[in-house]
Write an enzyme that holds these catalytic residues in place. Structure first.
Site, PDB file in Angstrom:
ATOM      1  N   ARG A  49       0.858  -1.192   0.000  1.00  0.00           N
ATOM      2  CA  ARG A  49       0.000   0.000   0.000  1.00  0.00           C
ATOM      3  C   ARG A  49       0.885   1.230   0.000  1.00  0.00           C
ATOM      4  O   ARG A  49       2.113   1.118   0.080  1.00  0.00           O
ATOM      5  CB  ARG A  49      -1.033   0.008   1.151  1.00  0.00           C
ATOM      6  N   GLY A  50       0.232   2.408  -0.112  1.00  0.00           N
ATOM      7  CA  GLY A  50       0.992   3.653  -0.271  1.00  0.00           C
ATOM      8  C   GLY A  50       1.087   3.936  -1.763  1.00  0.00           C
ATOM      9  O   GLY A  50       1.390   3.028  -2.553  1.00  0.00           O
ATOM     10  N   ALA A  51       0.825   5.205  -2.144  1.00  0.00           N
ATOM     11  CA  ALA A  51       0.657   5.535  -3.566  1.00  0.00           C
ATOM     12  C   ALA A  51       1.848   5.119  -4.452  1.00  0.00           C
ATOM     13  O   ALA A  51       1.664   4.365  -5.422  1.00  0.00           O
ATOM     14  CB  ALA A  51       0.349   7.024  -3.702  1.00  0.00           C
ATOM     15  N   ARG A  92      -7.095  -0.351  -6.996  1.00  0.00           N
ATOM     16  CA  ARG A  92      -7.444   0.714  -6.030  1.00  0.00           C
ATOM     17  C   ARG A  92      -7.604   2.011  -6.823  1.00  0.00           C
ATOM     18  O   ARG A  92      -6.759   2.320  -7.668  1.00  0.00           O
ATOM     19  CB  ARG A  92      -6.369   0.883  -4.938  1.00  0.00           C
ATOM     20  N   GLN A 199      -2.020   2.561   9.895  1.00  0.00           N
ATOM     21  CA  GLN A 199      -0.734   2.657   9.188  1.00  0.00           C
ATOM     22  C   GLN A 199       0.273   3.490   9.989  1.00  0.00           C
ATOM     23  O   GLN A 199       1.479   3.288   9.875  1.00  0.00           O
ATOM     24  CB  GLN A 199      -0.925   3.293   7.803  1.00  0.00           C
ATOM     25  N   ASP A 240      -1.961  10.981  -2.313  1.00  0.00           N
ATOM     26  CA  ASP A 240      -2.366   9.920  -3.244  1.00  0.00           C
ATOM     27  C   ASP A 240      -2.700  10.463  -4.622  1.00  0.00           C
ATOM     28  O   ASP A 240      -2.602   9.755  -5.612  1.00  0.00           O
ATOM     29  CB  ASP A 240      -3.554   9.139  -2.674  1.00  0.00           C
ATOM     30  N   ASN A 250      -5.398  12.473   0.320  1.00  0.00           N
ATOM     31  CA  ASN A 250      -4.482  11.670   1.143  1.00  0.00           C
ATOM     32  C   ASN A 250      -5.331  10.903   2.154  1.00  0.00           C
ATOM     33  O   ASN A 250      -6.562  11.033   2.172  1.00  0.00           O
ATOM     34  CB  ASN A 250      -3.430  12.568   1.817  1.00  0.00           C
ATOM     35  N   LYS A 251      -4.683  10.132   2.977  1.00  0.00           N
ATOM     36  CA  LYS A 251      -5.392   9.284   3.943  1.00  0.00           C
ATOM     37  C   LYS A 251      -6.445  10.064   4.712  1.00  0.00           C
ATOM     38  O   LYS A 251      -6.213  11.200   5.132  1.00  0.00           O
ATOM     39  CB  LYS A 251      -4.360   8.667   4.897  1.00  0.00           C
TER      40      LYS A 251
HETATM   41  O1  MRU Z   1      -4.513   3.320   2.208  1.00  0.00           O
HETATM   42  P1  MRU Z   1      -3.033   3.539   2.107  1.00  0.00           P
HETATM   43  O2  MRU Z   1      -2.267   2.994   3.261  1.00  0.00           O
HETATM   44  O3  MRU Z   1      -2.492   3.075   0.783  1.00  0.00           O
HETATM   45  O4  MRU Z   1      -2.881   5.123   2.144  1.00  0.00           O
HETATM   46  C1  MRU Z   1      -1.610   5.673   2.052  1.00  0.00           C
HETATM   47  C2  MRU Z   1      -1.602   7.148   2.152  1.00  0.00           C
HETATM   48  O5  MRU Z   1      -2.612   7.798   2.234  1.00  0.00           O
HETATM   49  C3  MRU Z   1      -0.257   7.800   2.044  1.00  0.00           C
HETATM   50  O6  MRU Z   1      -0.205   8.954   2.822  1.00  0.00           O
HETATM   51  C4  MRU Z   1      -0.037   8.188   0.578  1.00  0.00           C
HETATM   52  O7  MRU Z   1      -0.234   7.074  -0.251  1.00  0.00           O
HETATM   53  C5  MRU Z   1       1.318   8.724   0.354  1.00  0.00           C
HETATM   54  S1  MRU Z   1       2.553   7.476   0.431  1.00  0.00           S
HETATM   55  C6  MRU Z   1       4.048   8.165   0.089  1.00  0.00           C
END
Ligand code: MRU
Length: 346
Positions: A49-51, A92, A199, A240, A250-251
């Protein structure tokens, strides 16, 4: 720092190696994916996970799909590759890095249609590894550009995980923190735990502590009080998807933090590579927001914490309006608000 330990996606001997992020920090375990469907499953369940990390995983998924195609000519090969690519992109919806990386792979295949299928399969592997390597380079530059905003003695608040585990191994928001620390600045970090999937506590606290950063974990609802007590000097988070005007997905919880930061006159920084910019959309209202399962809220990590029959709303992301963002840090430079016409002009 030991980047290998927090590199979430890697091409290794014809397989894609992931760190299973659903098990951290209790168990450190690798998963080896041998087909693209296994990577789609890992993206959906958030083992990766993470963009930027899902972008890299998506590109490697296209490479894996390519290896398993039996085709006589380019058109046959391309049609099958495109079917897999569309499935991968849909895993996603919010982080634009996934469709960005998959589209880059598809265009790369088109641009090399004159090569033999066997050559093309090898080149696609190289291209997905290049996406990984470029992300690592961008992370280092984001760290350097962002660290210029961090003074010795500062305390930083971060949300979710925008670290090595969310990228190629060094991070975006956390890259700024790692670089400031490497520059011998004394910094402290507060990490929001980030409900519902934690996270912040499972991943950010884990990698910051592993890397010797002075880290304090807080529950999400504590940030405002800390700000009011003068305990936070700036907020740095990842992204994201960033629209052309700077609105940033973002999250979930980032939007509330941005309002708290504005109210308390605290700078709010977004750190992200250019692969997170979506200049095709004017503003954040066009960003698709992923909704995730009821179970993540009612039964997180298999522990029931709410009545099974209660209604639940579980958006995984929110959009912070550009006017709440002090600056966007990319690998190119630091862009200060207002962003219109700046992000697309470099
Ligand atoms: O749902 P996730 O864990 O994939 O969400 C991640 C985030 O929101 C991060 O802040 C974002 O992807 C930036 S990662 C460098």
């Amino acid at each position: 720092m030991n980047i290998d330990r927090i590199t979430p996606v890697k091409w290794e001997n014809g397989l894609v190696k992931l760190i299973d992020q659903t098990k951290l920090p209790i168990v450190y375990e690798n998963i080896y994916c041998k087909d693209y469907q296994a990577i789609i499953a890992a993206i959906k369940t958030m083992q990766v996970r993470g963009a930027p990390a899902i972008g890299i995983a998506g590109a490697m998924a296209v490479s894996l799909a390519a290896q398993n195609i039996a085709a006589e000519n380019f058109d046959e090969f391309y049609n099958q590759l495109k079917i897999a690519a569309d499935e991968i992109s849909a895993a996603r919806p919010t982080a634009v890095n996934l469709s960005w990386a998959v589209n880059r792979m598809i265009k790369f295949a088109q641009n090399n249609k004159n090569k033999s299928i066997e050559q093309l399969k090898k080149l696609l592997i190289k291209e997905s590894i290049a996406i990984y390597e470029e992300d690592l380079e961008m992370s280092k530059k984001i760290g350097k550009n962002g660290a210029a905003l961090i003074k010795d003695g500062m305390t930083i608040l971060t949300h979710c995980n925008a670290g090595g585990l969310a990228t190629s191994g060094y991070g975006t928001a956390l890259a700024v923190i790692y670089t400031a620390a490497e520059q011998s600045k004394k910094i402290k970090v507060y990490a929001d735990e980030t409900r519902p999937l934690l996270q912040g506590s499972r991943l950010t606290a884990y990698e910051l502590v592993e890397n010797g950063i002075d880290t304090t974990l807080i529950c999400d609802n504590m940030a405002g009080w800390l700000m009011s007590q003068g305990k936070i000097d700036c907020v740095i988070v990842g992204a994201d998807r960033i629209a052309a005007n700077g609105d940033t997905a973002n999250k979930i919880g980032t939007y509330s933090l941005s309002i708290l930061a504005k109210y308390h006159n605290i700078p709010m920084y977004i750190a992200a590579p250019s692969s997170t910019l979506d200049l095709s959309i004017k503003n954040g209202s066009m960003i698709p927001i992923e909704e995730r399962s009821v179970d993540e809220v009612i039964r997180p990590f298999n522990v029931q914490i709410a009545p099974q029959n209660v209604k639940v709303f579980n958006p995984a992301f929110d959009v912070t309006p550009a006017e709440n963002i002090t600056a966007i840090i990319t690998e190119k430079k630091v862009y200060f608000y207002p962003f219109v016409d700046k992000l697309n002009n470099d």
